[in-house]
Motif scaffolding. Sequence first.
Motif, short mmCIF file in Angstrom:
data_model
loop_
_atom_site.label_atom_id
_atom_site.label_comp_id
_atom_site.label_asym_id
_atom_site.label_seq_id
_atom_site.Cartn_x
_atom_site.Cartn_y
_atom_site.Cartn_z
N GLU A 51 72.51 35.50 136.37
CA GLU A 51 72.76 35.90 134.98
C GLU A 51 73.18 34.70 134.13
OE1 GLU A 51 72.84 38.55 131.77
OE2 GLU A 51 71.95 38.73 133.75
N LEU A 52 73.96 33.80 134.69
CA LEU A 52 74.39 32.63 133.92
C LEU A 52 73.26 31.63 133.69
CD1 LEU A 52 77.93 32.05 135.44
CD2 LEU A 52 77.37 32.91 133.16
N ASP A 53 72.21 31.74 134.48
CA ASP A 53 71.06 30.85 134.35
C ASP A 53 69.87 31.55 133.68
OD1 ASP A 53 69.80 28.39 134.69
OD2 ASP A 53 68.86 29.04 136.57
N GLY A 57 69.35 32.13 127.54
CA GLY A 57 70.66 31.54 127.33
C GLY A 57 71.76 32.47 126.90
N THR A 58 71.49 33.76 126.72
CA THR A 58 72.52 34.71 126.30
C THR A 58 72.71 35.79 127.36
OG1 THR A 58 70.88 36.01 125.12
CG2 THR A 58 72.10 34.36 123.85
N PRO A 59 73.65 35.60 128.26
CA PRO A 59 73.88 36.61 129.30
C PRO A 59 74.50 37.88 128.72
CG PRO A 59 75.48 34.85 129.49
CD PRO A 59 74.52 34.45 128.40
N ASP A 60 74.24 39.00 129.37
CA ASP A 60 74.82 40.28 128.99
C ASP A 60 76.26 40.32 129.49
OD1 ASP A 60 75.28 42.89 128.25
OD2 ASP A 60 74.09 43.76 129.87
N SER A 61 77.21 40.47 128.57
CA SER A 61 78.62 40.41 128.95
C SER A 61 79.02 41.54 129.90
CB SER A 61 79.50 40.41 127.71
OG SER A 61 79.30 41.60 126.97
N ALA A 62 78.47 42.73 129.70
CA ALA A 62 78.80 43.85 130.60
C ALA A 62 78.30 43.58 132.02
CB ALA A 62 78.22 45.14 130.07
N TYR A 63 77.11 43.01 132.13
CA TYR A 63 76.53 42.68 133.42
C TYR A 63 77.37 41.60 134.11
CZ TYR A 63 72.74 41.77 136.76
OH TYR A 63 71.99 41.63 137.90
N THR A 113 75.11 48.17 124.59
CA THR A 113 74.86 47.14 125.59
C THR A 113 73.38 46.83 125.68
OG1 THR A 113 74.68 48.77 127.35
CG2 THR A 113 76.86 47.81 126.98
N VAL A 114 73.08 45.66 126.21
CA VAL A 114 71.70 45.22 126.35
C VAL A 114 71.00 46.02 127.45
CG1 VAL A 114 70.28 43.22 126.96
CG2 VAL A 114 72.35 42.92 125.58
N CYS A 115 71.75 46.40 128.45
CA CYS A 115 71.18 47.02 129.64
C CYS A 115 71.11 48.54 129.57
CB CYS A 115 72.03 46.63 130.86
SG CYS A 115 71.56 47.45 132.38
N CYS A 116 70.17 49.09 130.19
CA CYS A 116 70.16 50.45 130.69
C CYS A 116 69.86 51.54 129.66
CB CYS A 116 71.47 50.79 131.39
SG CYS A 116 72.00 49.52 132.53
N GLU A 122 71.19 57.25 121.71
CA GLU A 122 72.64 57.38 121.91
C GLU A 122 72.94 57.18 123.39
OE1 GLU A 122 76.17 60.69 121.30
OE2 GLU A 122 74.15 61.14 120.61
N ARG A 123 73.78 56.15 123.70
CA ARG A 123 74.08 55.81 125.09
C ARG A 123 75.58 55.71 125.28
NH1 ARG A 123 71.09 50.53 125.83
NH2 ARG A 123 71.76 50.26 123.69
N HIS A 124 76.06 56.18 126.45
CA HIS A 124 77.49 56.19 126.75
C HIS A 124 77.72 55.66 128.16
CE1 HIS A 124 78.62 58.71 123.26
NE2 HIS A 124 77.40 59.17 123.41
N GLY A 125 78.84 54.96 128.34
CA GLY A 125 79.24 54.44 129.64
C GLY A 125 79.43 52.95 129.59
N TYR A 126 80.34 52.45 130.44
CA TYR A 126 80.56 51.02 130.52
C TYR A 126 80.96 50.68 131.94
CZ TYR A 126 81.99 46.31 129.43
OH TYR A 126 82.06 44.95 129.40
N PRO A 127 80.43 49.67 132.52
CA PRO A 127 79.59 48.61 132.00
C PRO A 127 78.12 48.99 131.90
CG PRO A 127 80.14 48.13 134.28
CD PRO A 127 80.87 49.38 133.91
N PHE A 128 77.70 50.03 132.58
CA PHE A 128 76.31 50.47 132.48
C PHE A 128 76.25 51.83 131.80
CE2 PHE A 128 76.30 47.85 136.41
CZ PHE A 128 75.57 46.80 135.90
#
Length: 178
Positions: A51-53, A57-63, A113-116, A122-128
Amino acid sequence: MSAVGNVDPSTDHATDEDEESPGLWESFGSALRLIVGWFCVAIGVLNLMVELDRADGTPDSAYLLFHFILLVGGVLLVSFAWIGVKPGIPGWSAGVAVMIAGVVFSALPANETVCCLTAFSERHGYPFTIMARDAGSRWHVDSQHLLADLLFWGYMGLVVGLTVALTRKVASREEDAG
């Protein structure tokens, strides 16, 4: 002598070593804890590096946070015996409360979030995202992301439970010394 104890039936006396050795279920639990711990360490390190690579260049913070906590939780599971503290009822209660509250309260607000489940508005939940729906439609619950969120919040609960246990241990040492 074998790996599981003395198998020679002619000796029917118990030694101090036999009385203090862990039983089958305790050994099984320790082995399972170590396997899960090392697996989480390996997956956490691998996914953090990937993810860092990222190419953009913009990683998903939740991931990133999920895999960092996966790494921390794996390290705690592997070093549980070395830490030398048992959470007890207060530690386990705090840990379970963090896990349940984390899953419930993170699912209340809508997230961006970027993911999922990006197909839903409408999306709920963290980190996914664990629950999603379009305006006026039925809810969709993603069981795999729900399990990942439970793992994340469970490890957060483990961190809190061990912190409570270590705090209680330090406080009892100070009472004994003072």
